[in-house]
Write a protein that holds these residues in place. Structure first.
Motif, mmCIF file in Angstrom:
data_model
loop_
_atom_site.group_PDB
_atom_site.id
_atom_site.type_symbol
_atom_site.label_atom_id
_atom_site.label_comp_id
_atom_site.label_asym_id
_atom_site.label_seq_id
_atom_site.Cartn_x
_atom_site.Cartn_y
_atom_site.Cartn_z
ATOM 1 N N LYS A 1 -33.334 66.761 28.805
ATOM 2 C CA LYS A 1 -32.509 67.027 29.986
ATOM 3 C C LYS A 1 -31.672 68.307 29.808
ATOM 4 C CE LYS A 1 -33.675 63.049 31.926
ATOM 5 N NZ LYS A 1 -34.636 62.538 30.956
ATOM 6 N N ARG A 2 -32.192 69.232 29.025
ATOM 7 C CA ARG A 2 -31.539 70.529 28.799
ATOM 8 C C ARG A 2 -32.549 71.474 28.168
ATOM 9 N NH1 ARG A 2 -26.584 69.130 25.809
ATOM 10 N NH2 ARG A 2 -26.892 67.135 26.863
ATOM 11 N N LEU B 1 -31.939 64.703 38.010
ATOM 12 C CA LEU B 1 -31.829 64.200 36.643
ATOM 13 C C LEU B 1 -31.097 62.861 36.565
ATOM 14 C CD1 LEU B 1 -31.121 67.491 34.663
ATOM 15 C CD2 LEU B 1 -33.144 66.029 34.480
ATOM 16 N N GLU B 2 -30.454 62.483 37.639
ATOM 17 C CA GLU B 2 -29.781 61.177 37.689
ATOM 18 C C GLU B 2 -30.752 60.060 38.047
ATOM 19 O OE1 GLU B 2 -26.600 60.732 36.849
ATOM 20 O OE2 GLU B 2 -26.498 62.877 36.378
ATOM 21 N N HIS B 3 -31.977 60.419 38.376
ATOM 22 C CA HIS B 3 -32.971 59.432 38.794
ATOM 23 C C HIS B 3 -34.196 59.499 37.885
ATOM 24 C CE1 HIS B 3 -30.511 60.424 42.371
ATOM 25 N NE2 HIS B 3 -30.626 59.127 42.628
ATOM 26 N N THR B 4 -35.086 58.559 38.015
ATOM 27 C CA THR B 4 -36.316 58.541 37.236
ATOM 28 C C THR B 4 -37.253 59.640 37.706
ATOM 29 O OG1 THR B 4 -36.131 56.157 36.916
ATOM 30 C CG2 THR B 4 -38.298 57.148 36.528
ATOM 31 N N LEU C 1 -29.851 68.924 39.219
ATOM 32 C CA LEU C 1 -28.878 68.043 38.566
ATOM 33 C C LEU C 1 -28.879 66.654 39.200
ATOM 34 C CD1 LEU C 1 -25.831 70.432 37.991
ATOM 35 C CD2 LEU C 1 -27.574 69.715 36.342
ATOM 36 N N GLU C 2 -29.047 66.625 40.503
ATOM 37 C CA GLU C 2 -29.128 65.337 41.194
ATOM 38 C C GLU C 2 -30.396 64.584 40.786
ATOM 39 O OE1 GLU C 2 -29.352 63.492 45.734
ATOM 40 O OE2 GLU C 2 -28.768 65.587 45.429
ATOM 41 N N SER D 1 -29.800 70.470 43.361
ATOM 42 C CA SER D 1 -30.870 69.484 43.548
ATOM 43 C C SER D 1 -31.449 69.023 42.213
ATOM 44 C CB SER D 1 -31.976 70.055 44.445
ATOM 45 O OG SER D 1 -32.562 71.197 43.851
#
Length: 258
Positions: free
Chosen positions: A97-98, A24-27, A21-22, A19
């Motif tokens: 993001k890490r 992080l693909e969005h704002t 990682l998913e 969830s």
């Protein structure tokens, strides 16, 4: 019982990784708490809510202390208490993001039983079960060996150091050690002490969720976790933290006891 809990926590951590990682693909939805640099995101809140809901469903008698406030109001450590930081290193999470971790410590009557530090991006799980050793994923971590000041790499939180502290304590200390690092996540720095990547970590002010999981892991490996003056830390109170290899810990304490 602890074997079953351990297996369950590891499964929950894998679920949260998917969830996060998913997400992080969005704002991200970003707010502040105590100050402009004290960040919290929707992912912090959603991750803590995930753990709280699962714990309440599977272990309704257990109590929960969570950074984002979705757990219980806990004033004593009787019984089984979970101490959770859903995203330790939120600033890293937002900007890089890490370099952020999930941190979980599970205690029974104040004694640490299970500890988890999870690097979500690298899928690296540092964990320990009291009396059963500590692991990085499935690899056994060796006990921590003695350390020396002049060979030490230490982690520290520069944001917690004020000018008077720097002049009297930190500058002399930094001159004496081999090197210093700052990673922006207490959980990450505890993990690095546990693996020997660093020899010690110092911070002026951490909350229980910042250090509960790491404390259990480091102590299982023979490391020492106290406040800066060498006193035991209260797992329900904010505290300064000094975590180090055996031998090195006592030497570092001297810088803060004068």
């Amino acid at each position: 019982m602890w074997t079953e809990v351990d297996k369950t926590v590891k499964q929950w951590l894998k679920e949260t990784r998917v969830s996060i990682l998913e997400a992080l693909e969005h704002t991200l939805n970003i707010d502040t708490k105590s100050n402009a640099n004290d960040l919290v995101t929707n992912v912090d809140k959603e991750t803590e809510q995930f753990f709280v809901s699962r714990i309440k469903e599977h272990y309704p008698q257990h109590k929960i202390v969570g950074e984002e406030g979705f757990g219980d109001e806990v004033h004593e450590l009787e019984g089984i208490v979970w101490i959770i930081d859903p995203i330790d290193g939120t600033m890293n999470f937002v900007h890089q993001k890490r370099n952020f971790f999930i941190s979980i410590g599970i205690l029974e009557d104040g004694i640490g039983k299970l500890g988890y530090l999870y690097d979500v991006i690298l899928d690296e799980l540092y964990c320990a079960s009291k009396g059963e050793g500590a692991f990085l994923n499935d690899k056994v971590l060796p006990p921590l060996q003695q350390g020396n000041i002049e060979e030490a790499i230490i982690g520290f939180n520069p944001a917690s150091i004020h000018s008077e502290d720097a002049a009297s304590t930190f500058i002399p200390l930094l001159k004496d050690v081999r090197g210093a690092r700052s990673y922006g996540s207490a959980a990450m720095e505890f993990a690095y002490v546990a693996t020997g990547r660093m020899d010690a970590y110092i911070s002026k002010g951490l909350s229980p969720w910042d250090f509960a999981g790491g404390k259990i892991i480091v102590e299982e490996l023979g490391g020492i976790v106290t406040d800066l003056r060498g006193n035991p830390v209260n797992l329900l109170e904010r505290s300064s933290i000094l975590v180090a290899r055996p031998g090195l810990h006592k030497k570092l304490c001297r810088y803060f006891q004068s």
